[in-house]
Design an enzyme around this catalytic site. Sequence first.
Site, short mmCIF file in Angstrom:
data_model
loop_
_atom_site.label_atom_id
_atom_site.label_comp_id
_atom_site.label_asym_id
_atom_site.label_seq_id
_atom_site.Cartn_x
_atom_site.Cartn_y
_atom_site.Cartn_z
CD1 TRP A 131 -2.60 1.69 0.47
CD2 TRP A 131 -2.08 1.83 2.64
NE1 TRP A 131 -3.33 2.73 1.01
CE2 TRP A 131 -3.03 2.83 2.34
CE3 TRP A 131 -1.60 1.73 3.95
CZ2 TRP A 131 -3.51 3.71 3.31
CZ3 TRP A 131 -2.08 2.60 4.90
CH2 TRP A 131 -3.03 3.58 4.59
CG ASP A 212 -2.72 -2.77 6.84
OD1 ASP A 212 -3.86 -2.69 7.36
OD2 ASP A 212 -2.28 -1.93 6.05
CE LYS A 247 -10.33 0.19 3.23
NZ LYS A 247 -9.83 1.25 2.45
C1 LMR Z 1 -6.74 2.38 -0.63
O1 LMR Z 1 -5.70 1.72 -0.62
O2 LMR Z 1 -7.23 2.85 -1.67
C2 LMR Z 1 -7.48 2.62 0.66
O3 LMR Z 1 -6.84 1.96 1.69
C3 LMR Z 1 -7.74 4.04 0.92
C4 LMR Z 1 -6.51 4.79 1.33
O4 LMR Z 1 -6.52 5.39 2.40
O5 LMR Z 1 -5.51 4.77 0.60
#
Ligand code: LMR
Length: 400
Positions: A131, A212, A247
């Site tokens: 992420w 996570d 979510k």
């Molecule tokens: C994403 O990865 O799109 C979500 O977790 C929202 C974010 O905060 O980035």
Amino acid sequence: MQSLFSPLPAAAGDAIFALVEAFQNDPAPHKVSLSIGTYFAEDGSIPVMRAVRQARDMLVQAGKPHPYLPIPGSAPYRNAARSLVLGADGPDPERVVTVQSVGGTGALKLGADLLRRTCPDAAVWVSDPTWENHGQIFRQAGFTVHEYPYYDPAAATVRFTQMQAALQALPAGSIVVLHASCHNPTGVDLSSEQWELLTELFARQGLIPFFDLAYQGFGQGLDADAKPIRMMARAGLECLVASSFSKNFSLYGERCGALNIVCHDKLAADRALGQVKTLIRGNYSTPPTFGAALVATILNQPELRHAWAEELEQMRVRLVGLRARLSHALALLTGEPEAWNYIERQQGLFSYMRLSPQQVEALRREHAVYLLKSGRLCIAGLTDSNIEYVARAIAACAQR
Ligand code: LMR
């Protein structure tokens, strides 16, 4: 005139939220947002889940005042969050710290700040890719962040042997960020057997797992998605878990999350809780009330909890169906039946499409279909009315 802020470098900005903004400003009538990780219902709206609606009505009718919560958050919320992650038969609650956090991101930052206090010289390892925000969170806590091998683009699977070899070589006390399920961005998860091997590896090497868990319930189900965490906790490992209700309760803006810390014993848990409380107090003082009250009301009332879990399961199943439809439509349009199967093997909200940054850019420019530059596509943004259009746009761009 020289400003106080002139010495600051221009910030690059957040790639995900920049795309959300670009989408909002795009006048194209047929535009489709598949960038941010948000679940959209069939009609393209962000759903208010039935249980949330009921709990909200109950809370509004009760008309209670809005006092400060205790620093670590509301007790019914913390207890419910703990058992959702660790199971009703999880480790003795005396040796688990669970604090309410400002979303899953807030839990990651709290955990990172805590680790920085207890092991300042450790390095943090995140999956390649991960992420977008993970690196920033841990760097802002003062850590050096490295990547371990994870995704194999050629096979659209996990490079498990390389991952094991990299983790095997880390010094004891290294912090390893793991996606318990619904890997973000790839949607490619480890198997149970691979998690068992990792559990042994972490125990042997003395590595610190930091999970996570942002999409619990969207992979294989509520319990199955938390299984890797429970496995490591059962093996006696101390671990941290950042969990989120954004979510799975469709409560994005309420910022409901929890930091869970499984410790060896009560003494360690008391130490950890004391430090986390000082971090919270020195940052935002106490957490917000309303979203947490919704979640606690639902999780602590059997009927509401049942209705919530049922609706979440319907959302999960719908995503599985959307994956199949997108993959079949692309197979037909491109005449390559095998080429898109990988979409169905991935799970959670995202598919990591085998598209180059140039193809992603063409999708946006020529078709107003918004994906992340990496090729991450939010399956939960597909609906009956846009899926065919999206498939045609991808097929057109992919064949260049
Ligand atoms: C994403 O990865 O799109 C979500 O977790 C929202 C974010 O905060 O980035």
